[in-house]
Scaffold this motif. Structure first.
Motif, PDB file in Angstrom:
ATOM      1  N   TRP A  56      -3.861  12.655  -2.314  1.00  0.00           N
ATOM      2  CA  TRP A  56      -2.880  13.454  -2.466  1.00  0.00           C
ATOM      3  C   TRP A  56      -3.249  14.696  -2.844  1.00  0.00           C
ATOM      4  O   TRP A  56      -4.177  15.112  -3.471  1.00  0.00           O
ATOM      5  CB  TRP A  56      -2.166  12.639  -3.801  1.00  0.00           C
ATOM      6  N   LEU A  57      -2.409  15.636  -2.122  1.00  0.00           N
ATOM      7  CA  LEU A  57      -2.665  17.163  -2.410  1.00  0.00           C
ATOM      8  C   LEU A  57      -1.371  17.653  -3.280  1.00  0.00           C
ATOM      9  O   LEU A  57      -0.454  17.602  -2.865  1.00  0.00           O
ATOM     10  CB  LEU A  57      -2.629  17.762  -1.080  1.00  0.00           C
ATOM     11  N   ALA A  58      -1.765  18.251  -4.454  1.00  0.00           N
ATOM     12  CA  ALA A  58      -0.879  19.019  -5.033  1.00  0.00           C
ATOM     13  C   ALA A  58      -1.018  20.579  -5.026  1.00  0.00           C
ATOM     14  O   ALA A  58      -2.178  20.974  -5.151  1.00  0.00           O
ATOM     15  CB  ALA A  58      -0.822  18.582  -6.436  1.00  0.00           C
ATOM     16  N   PHE A  59       0.171  21.225  -4.850  1.00  0.00           N
ATOM     17  CA  PHE A  59      -0.045  22.628  -4.816  1.00  0.00           C
ATOM     18  C   PHE A  59       0.750  23.469  -5.916  1.00  0.00           C
ATOM     19  O   PHE A  59       1.728  23.121  -6.161  1.00  0.00           O
ATOM     20  CB  PHE A  59       0.354  23.179  -3.516  1.00  0.00           C
ATOM     21  N   THR A  60       0.292  24.585  -6.358  1.00  0.00           N
ATOM     22  CA  THR A  60       1.082  25.373  -7.439  1.00  0.00           C
ATOM     23  C   THR A  60       0.339  26.828  -7.071  1.00  0.00           C
ATOM     24  O   THR A  60      -0.692  27.106  -6.260  1.00  0.00           O
ATOM     25  CB  THR A  60       0.816  24.984  -8.725  1.00  0.00           C
ATOM     26  N   ASP A  61       0.877  27.795  -7.944  1.00  0.00           N
ATOM     27  CA  ASP A  61       0.528  29.091  -7.779  1.00  0.00           C
ATOM     28  C   ASP A  61      -0.266  29.608  -9.090  1.00  0.00           C
ATOM     29  O   ASP A  61      -0.154  29.075 -10.108  1.00  0.00           O
ATOM     30  CB  ASP A  61       1.427  29.885  -7.461  1.00  0.00           C
ATOM     31  N   GLY A 116       6.229  26.697  -2.983  1.00  0.00           N
ATOM     32  CA  GLY A 116       4.634  26.501  -3.025  1.00  0.00           C
ATOM     33  C   GLY A 116       3.847  26.161  -4.543  1.00  0.00           C
ATOM     34  O   GLY A 116       2.743  25.601  -4.928  1.00  0.00           O
ATOM     35  N   ALA A 117       4.858  26.701  -5.556  1.00  0.00           N
ATOM     36  CA  ALA A 117       4.430  26.548  -6.875  1.00  0.00           C
ATOM     37  C   ALA A 117       4.579  25.140  -7.590  1.00  0.00           C
ATOM     38  O   ALA A 117       4.040  24.699  -8.523  1.00  0.00           O
ATOM     39  CB  ALA A 117       5.091  27.593  -7.646  1.00  0.00           C
ATOM     40  N   ASN A 118       5.391  24.382  -6.650  1.00  0.00           N
ATOM     41  CA  ASN A 118       5.694  22.911  -7.166  1.00  0.00           C
ATOM     42  C   ASN A 118       5.728  22.019  -6.031  1.00  0.00           C
ATOM     43  O   ASN A 118       6.926  21.574  -5.717  1.00  0.00           O
ATOM     44  CB  ASN A 118       6.960  22.863  -8.166  1.00  0.00           C
ATOM     45  N   GLU A 174       5.047  29.647   4.382  1.00  0.00           N
ATOM     46  CA  GLU A 174       3.975  28.577   4.711  1.00  0.00           C
ATOM     47  C   GLU A 174       4.666  27.242   4.195  1.00  0.00           C
ATOM     48  O   GLU A 174       4.427  26.225   4.708  1.00  0.00           O
ATOM     49  CB  GLU A 174       2.875  28.975   4.542  1.00  0.00           C
ATOM     50  N   ASP A 175       5.240  27.069   2.989  1.00  0.00           N
ATOM     51  CA  ASP A 175       5.681  26.124   2.312  1.00  0.00           C
ATOM     52  C   ASP A 175       6.820  25.412   3.044  1.00  0.00           C
ATOM     53  O   ASP A 175       7.080  24.294   3.205  1.00  0.00           O
ATOM     54  CB  ASP A 175       5.852  26.172   0.768  1.00  0.00           C
TER      55      ASP A 175
END
Length: 221
Positions: free
Chosen positions: A86-91, A147-149, A170-171
């Motif tokens: 699982w890949l999680a992304f935030t800023d 992209g922050a959540n 991109e998100d």
């Protein structure tokens, strides 16, 4: 394992709070002890961002893309090679809630799109805040992409082709590609991420730029 990827460009002032929130979220009891790896992608940093990452004991990788799509994609590739499911992304200017990861991975969907809260409106006029509130929908099934959540299953991410090499949005493009490939997506309002409303934003046409634009636009009739 679960991976968290955070792009950062000269974020020494805010990165520490971001990392502390990620470390807390990574040990949530509902994760049942599953390993979580945090990767800070230091994109052309000339400040103390690397030092901040080192102080908090998280992995940092330096690159010089100055392109958030390429930076997120490189971080995702590195974590996939390490076995991330699982890949999680935030800023780097954002703080996640304690249940952020646990909620994402227990929803049993291919991707999770969450909402954001503004941490401090003091740099903007009341008019900007009013316009933002009038246009933003902090409810389930909201259709906002940040992209922050954002979280995505590793296989679904690869089927969609991953992040494109885009300097902005991109998100949004990744989520569109996920929808195109039939991925199941949860558009949730719970576990919102707190993010910055600063005017010295890092990305043209990004969230900070959008907030600034509200000062010069009219609300739709």
């Amino acid at each position: 394992m679960i991976a968290i990827v955070v792009p950062a460009h000269n974020e020494e002032d805010l990165l520490g709070d971001c990392i502390k929130s990620l470390i807390a979220a990574s040990v949530h009891e509902d994760l049942n002890g599953e390993p979580v790896e945090i990767l800070i992608m230091l994109d052309d940093c000339s400040d103390g961002s690397a030092r901040v990452a080192a102080i908090h004991g998280v992995t940092a990788h330096e690159c010089t893309y100055r392109n958030v799509g390429m930076t997120r994609a490189e971080g995702a590739r590195m974590m996939l090679e390490r076995g991330a499911r699982w890949l999680a992304f935030t800023d780097a200017d954002s703080v996640v809630p304690y249940a952020w990861l646990a909620h994402q991975v227990t929803l049993e969907v291919d991707a999770v799109c969450g909402i954001v809260d503004i941490d401090d409106w003091s740099g903007h006029s009341d008019l900007v805040r009013q316009r933002y509130d009038a246009l933003y929908r902090p409810v389930d099934d909201h259709r906002h992409v940040h992209g922050a959540n954002l979280g995505v299953d590793a296989q679904a991410y690869q089927r969609a082709g991953g992040f494109k090499a885009l300097a902005v949005h991109e998100d949004v493009h990744l989520v569109a590609d996920l929808e195109r490939t039939g991925a199941s997506i949860a558009w949730i309002s719970g576990n919102s991420v707190t993010t910055s409303a600063r005017k010295d934003y890092r990305c043209e046409e990004g969230f900070g730029d959008y907030l600034n634009s509200l000062a010069a636009t009219s609300l739709p009739r």
